[in-house]
Design a protein around this motif. Structure first.
Motif, PDB file in Angstrom:
ATOM      1  N   GLU A  94       0.848  -1.196   0.000  1.00 36.51           N
ATOM      2  CA  GLU A  94       0.000   0.000   0.000  1.00 36.51           C
ATOM      3  C   GLU A  94       0.878   1.239   0.000  1.00 36.51           C
ATOM      4  O   GLU A  94       1.778   1.361   0.829  1.00 36.51           O
ATOM      5  N   ARG A  95       0.610   2.138  -0.924  1.00 43.85           N
ATOM      6  CA  ARG A  95       1.277   3.436  -0.890  1.00 43.85           C
ATOM      7  C   ARG A  95       0.268   4.487  -0.452  1.00 43.85           C
ATOM      8  O   ARG A  95      -0.800   4.625  -1.061  1.00 43.85           O
ATOM      9  N   THR A 123      -4.035  -9.444  -0.424  1.00 42.19           N
ATOM     10  CA  THR A 123      -3.335  -8.640  -1.411  1.00 42.19           C
ATOM     11  C   THR A 123      -4.169  -7.379  -1.629  1.00 42.19           C
ATOM     12  O   THR A 123      -5.162  -7.156  -0.937  1.00 42.19           O
ATOM     13  N   ILE A 124      -3.773  -6.556  -2.600  1.00 46.67           N
ATOM     14  CA  ILE A 124      -4.461  -5.290  -2.858  1.00 46.67           C
ATOM     15  C   ILE A 124      -4.720  -5.154  -4.348  1.00 46.67           C
ATOM     16  O   ILE A 124      -3.830  -5.428  -5.163  1.00 46.67           O
ATOM     17  N   ARG A 169      -8.208   0.360  -5.093  1.00 41.77           N
ATOM     18  CA  ARG A 169      -7.736   0.549  -3.713  1.00 41.77           C
ATOM     19  C   ARG A 169      -8.582  -0.288  -2.746  1.00 41.77           C
ATOM     20  O   ARG A 169      -9.186   0.213  -1.791  1.00 41.77           O
ATOM     21  N   GLU A 170      -8.581  -1.575  -3.029  1.00 38.23           N
ATOM     22  CA  GLU A 170      -9.337  -2.525  -2.217  1.00 38.23           C
ATOM     23  C   GLU A 170      -8.412  -3.603  -1.662  1.00 38.23           C
ATOM     24  O   GLU A 170      -7.503  -4.086  -2.354  1.00 38.23           O
ATOM     25  N   LEU A 173      -9.880  -0.430   1.199  1.00 37.00           N
ATOM     26  CA  LEU A 173      -8.613  -0.466   1.929  1.00 37.00           C
ATOM     27  C   LEU A 173      -8.556   0.576   3.037  1.00 37.00           C
ATOM     28  O   LEU A 173      -8.153   0.275   4.169  1.00 37.00           O
ATOM     29  N   ASP A 174      -8.973   1.786   2.746  1.00 43.45           N
ATOM     30  CA  ASP A 174      -8.882   2.838   3.761  1.00 43.45           C
ATOM     31  C   ASP A 174      -9.804   2.566   4.935  1.00 43.45           C
ATOM     32  O   ASP A 174      -9.498   2.950   6.071  1.00 43.45           O
ATOM     33  N   ALA A 175     -10.934   1.890   4.682  1.00 37.12           N
ATOM     34  CA  ALA A 175     -11.821   1.520   5.788  1.00 37.12           C
ATOM     35  C   ALA A 175     -11.154   0.488   6.692  1.00 37.12           C
ATOM     36  O   ALA A 175     -11.248   0.570   7.926  1.00 37.12           O
ATOM     37  N   VAL A 176     -10.449  -0.488   6.105  1.00 36.45           N
ATOM     38  CA  VAL A 176      -9.757  -1.493   6.903  1.00 36.45           C
ATOM     39  C   VAL A 176      -8.660  -0.841   7.739  1.00 36.45           C
ATOM     40  O   VAL A 176      -8.489  -1.155   8.921  1.00 36.45           O
ATOM     41  N   VAL A 177      -7.904   0.078   7.128  1.00 39.39           N
ATOM     42  CA  VAL A 177      -6.862   0.783   7.874  1.00 39.39           C
ATOM     43  C   VAL A 177      -7.464   1.469   9.102  1.00 39.39           C
ATOM     44  O   VAL A 177      -6.868   1.505  10.174  1.00 39.39           O
ATOM     45  N   ALA A 178      -8.684   2.000   8.946  1.00 34.76           N
ATOM     46  CA  ALA A 178      -9.365   2.687  10.049  1.00 34.76           C
ATOM     47  C   ALA A 178     -10.038   1.718  11.016  1.00 34.76           C
ATOM     48  O   ALA A 178     -10.624   2.152  12.022  1.00 34.76           O
ATOM     49  N   GLY A 179      -9.989   0.407  10.725  1.00 37.47           N
ATOM     50  CA  GLY A 179     -10.554  -0.584  11.632  1.00 37.47           C
ATOM     51  C   GLY A 179     -11.987  -0.965  11.352  1.00 37.47           C
ATOM     52  O   GLY A 179     -12.640  -1.593  12.186  1.00 37.47           O
TER      53      GLY A 179
END
Length: 401
Positions: free
Chosen positions: A82-83, A144-145, A150-151, A175-181
């Motif tokens: 992830e970048r 993976t991504i 961006r999933e 992806l950004d939702a997962v990063v946020a938990g």
């Protein structure tokens, strides 16, 4: 949808690169388009730590940049990169049950660094853990991504059996939702026992692609629709057929220069202590845009704005278009002059001959054609001993990459 079957051999992206450890084969790979780096994951087992993985970073040409260890992680069957701005994060195995993971770790990539993917008390600046599904209900998880959406793509089994007997599912998450938990699946694709050994998977748009195979035997790649679960392609993967101990290892999305995304796959070869890794790509699905190529401004310049050197990929053909002159127009063109260098995706698998045209100056009574070559390292080179003067061009040159 990417066409997996092709009448031509898949183009080679990396050929026989040496991973950071020669003892174990590569397990998975990821292409990070912004930095133009490959990340290849391998198990790097030790007597006291059977779940350590080693991630090697390469340039697009296969030159080693650096590497990083992730201890007590798992098998390394898949990897995501992830970048976010200038930061790069690995998505790897974590919290292993046996040799396989029960959770995911998001780890800042630190050249030469080491992190323990089982230490829940690690500061979040070093590692964060994610369990899209409760650890007690899943086995052999990996991720993976899909960079085009961006999933995060998360694979899990409901049984602790080898992949050919595995039952479970593949989820998609923002992806950004997962990063946020937040773990709310956008879709889930269930799977049952396939009888095949899983060697990699990825998602591109509306389809999941899966790589299967074992050493020295047939490998296959499939394409499955996210919405219906229908397998719409299931074909053998015959790339790099002459390698010793050939084993399919890794699948990821590959994109370059604004062209439509396609897939790259990894093939491991060699014996213990001499393992090598090879990467190819599936054909581009359509004609891509023209991409300009830089000249050395101290030596050359386009003969007009319409003839700036450029290439485009059409299926597995590379088309080349240019007309250039020497900055010092009084100088003659020397034979073997290197005109410009093409980037990796446009390079041929072997030296290709090209026929171009010349302006006519100093070639009275001779053919107004000029011989050039493009080599496997990308250099477009002039070969003509007539002492040419004036512009040199190529309007319809092409080759198979």
């Amino acid at each position: 949808m990417i066409t997996l079957a092709s009448a031509v051999a898949p183009p080679v992206l990396l050929n026989s690169v040496q991973l950071a450890s020669p003892v174990r084969v590569g397990q998975s790979l990821y292409w990070e388009v912004v930095g133009r780096h490959w990340y290849v994951c391998q198990r790097d087992t030790t007597t006291g730590d059977q779940e350590r993985i080693l991630v090697t970073r390469f340039t697009e040409n296969g030159e080693t940049v650096d590497s990083m260890h992730v201890e007590r992680a798992g098998h390394g069957a898949n990897i995501g990169v992830e970048r976010t701005g200038d930061a790069v994060f690995l998505w790897t195995d974590a919290m292993p049950k046996g040799h396989w993971a029960s959770a995911l770790a998001r780890i800042p990539y630190v050249p030469g660094g080491t992190v323990d993917a089982s230490k829940a008390d690690e500061p979040s600046s070093r590692i964060t853990f994610h369990r899209p599904r409760p650890s007690e209900s899943v086995y052999r998880v990996s991720a993976t991504i899909d960079p085009t959406r961006r999933e995060l793509v998360y694979r899990w089994q409901s049984n602790d059996d080898p992949s050919h007997e595995g039952v479970g599912g593949i989820d998609r998450y923002a992806l950004d939702a997962v990063v946020a938990g937040t773990y709310t699946p956008l879709a889930t694709l269930p799977f049952t026992a396939s009888g095949r050994t899983l060697q990699g998977y990825t998602s591109l748009g509306d389809h999941v692609y899966t790589l299967y195979g074992v050493p020295k035997e047939e490998s296959r790649v499939t394409c499955t629709r996210w919405d219906t679960g229908e397998v719409v392609q299931d074909v053998p993967l015959t790339a790099f057929p002459s390698l010793s101990n050939r084993e399919p290892e890794g699948l990821c999305v590959y994109e370059r220069d604004g062209a439509p995304a396609t897939l790259a796959f990894g093939i491991a070869s060699g014996s213990v202590g001499a393992h090598r890794y090879h990467v190819g790509r599936f054909p581009h699905p359509e004609t891509n845009p023209w991409v300009p190529v830089a000249l050395d401004p101290a030596q050359y310049e386009p003969s007009s704005s319409s003839y700036v050197p450029q290439y485009r990929i059409h299926g597995d053909q590379v088309h080349l278009h240019f007309s250039i002159d020497r900055v010092d127009r009084e100088s003659l063109w020397p034979s073997t002059a290197k005109l410009f260098r093409l980037p990796m995706p446009a390079r041929p698998n072997r030296t290709q001959r090209l026929v171009g045209v010349v302006s006519g100056t100093y070639v009275t009574g001779q053919p107004l054609t000029v011989r050039m070559e493009v080599t496997a390292d990308g250099w477009v080179t002039l070969y003509d001993d007539r002492g040419l003067k004036g512009w040199i061009g190529a309007d319809v040159s092409f080759w198979t990459c």
